[in-house]
Design a protein around this motif. Sequence first.
Motif, mmCIF file in Angstrom:
data_model
loop_
_atom_site.group_PDB
_atom_site.id
_atom_site.type_symbol
_atom_site.label_atom_id
_atom_site.label_comp_id
_atom_site.label_asym_id
_atom_site.label_seq_id
_atom_site.Cartn_x
_atom_site.Cartn_y
_atom_site.Cartn_z
ATOM 1 N N LEU A 254 0.460 -0.828 -0.524
ATOM 2 C CA LEU A 254 0.233 0.461 -0.061
ATOM 3 C C LEU A 254 0.960 1.529 0.214
ATOM 4 C CD1 LEU A 254 -3.031 -0.709 2.484
ATOM 5 C CD2 LEU A 254 -3.031 -0.142 0.079
ATOM 6 N N LEU A 255 2.054 1.610 0.745
ATOM 7 C CA LEU A 255 2.780 2.821 0.844
ATOM 8 C C LEU A 255 3.472 2.134 -0.664
ATOM 9 C CD1 LEU A 255 3.202 4.223 2.558
ATOM 10 C CD2 LEU A 255 5.619 3.200 3.361
ATOM 11 N N LYS A 256 3.825 1.810 -1.223
ATOM 12 C CA LYS A 256 4.248 1.856 -2.128
ATOM 13 C C LYS A 256 3.849 1.981 -3.449
ATOM 14 C CE LYS A 256 8.182 -2.049 -1.068
ATOM 15 N NZ LYS A 256 8.324 -3.665 -2.088
ATOM 16 N N THR A 257 2.516 2.177 -3.268
ATOM 17 C CA THR A 257 1.314 2.509 -4.373
ATOM 18 C C THR A 257 0.864 4.034 -3.681
ATOM 19 O OG1 THR A 257 0.407 0.598 -4.218
ATOM 20 C CG2 THR A 257 -1.300 2.195 -5.365
ATOM 21 N N TYR A 258 0.134 4.436 -2.993
ATOM 22 C CA TYR A 258 0.197 5.354 -2.155
ATOM 23 C C TYR A 258 1.353 6.887 -2.084
ATOM 24 C CZ TYR A 258 -3.953 3.450 -3.070
ATOM 25 O OH TYR A 258 -5.289 2.440 -3.953
ATOM 26 N N LYS A 259 2.554 6.112 -1.501
ATOM 27 C CA LYS A 259 3.904 6.955 -1.513
ATOM 28 C C LYS A 259 3.555 8.203 -0.319
ATOM 29 C CE LYS A 259 5.220 6.287 -5.427
ATOM 30 N NZ LYS A 259 6.371 4.778 -5.148
ATOM 31 N N ASN A 260 2.135 6.997 0.578
ATOM 32 C CA ASN A 260 2.122 8.455 1.429
ATOM 33 C C ASN A 260 1.535 7.662 2.891
ATOM 34 O OD1 ASN A 260 -0.507 10.516 3.140
ATOM 35 N ND2 ASN A 260 1.665 11.352 2.819
ATOM 36 N N VAL A 261 2.006 7.292 3.872
ATOM 37 C CA VAL A 261 0.800 7.089 5.351
ATOM 38 C C VAL A 261 -1.017 7.299 4.790
ATOM 39 C CG1 VAL A 261 0.707 6.874 7.812
ATOM 40 C CG2 VAL A 261 2.221 6.532 6.495
#
Length: 272
Positions: A254-261
């Motif tokens: 998820l983090l790799k996909t959206y680049k932001n928590v």
Amino acid sequence: MTFIKTTEQDSNYNHLEQMTVTELLTNINNEDKTVPLAVEKAIPQIEKLTEQIVIKLKNGGRLFYIGAGTSGRLGILDASECPPTFGVSHELVIGLIAGGDSAIRKAVEFAEDSTTQGWEDLKAYNISIKDVVIGIAASGTTPYVISALEKCNTNNIITGCITSNHNSPLSNVSNYPIEVIVGPEFLTGSSRMKAGTAQKLVLNMISTTTMIKLGRVKGNKMIDMQLSNNKLVNRGTQMIMNELNISFDEAEQLLKTYKNVRSAIKNYTNGN
């Protein structure tokens, strides 16, 4: 009333060169222990200024720190840590130092004595009534800072200050003065010590509280932090795991996909 600089008064200790290393370290530490108590006394002043900052920043304003020497460097330090910690623009909190950026590393002689450059430095950022300016000066007498705040006042820009002397010229030109009276330094006049520590504590309080009130924190986590190294990527992954109750691998993806928590949590929650 005569203005007395407690930051310039003689140290409570003498014959420092005759002390052992243990004695020096212990005595410095004993002095440092008094700083948080001095900051605590100033919380009502810090609160008033912080409330104004929150209002201004919520309405599109910016926060400026302006100082000379150690004070200027500490302002720049706090400003520079806001983008990576809270994910805000580098233009939201701005630190200015007498002598310009070169003064961050090397002292620029007499830069703090200018009575015009402070305002010129602020004007370079198109300072306006939407903004807040905090002057930082342990002595409370730095011309570069005082003159800048005077010009801010004439232009209806909210001003505050952080100083370690009571009823200083800087306090008297600030709408919201913060006075943290730490007393004489261990090394006479070395205001990079207790006064500098007090400034760092107050700046931490102001910027962190402001960012929380601007919605840049969830629970007690920095969900808008910039993922600029492996430690922070791992921290962000753990945040997502705990918030969504999913596996490490899922959270990492998820983090790799959206680049932001924040974006990762929001999109997962919304089923995207």
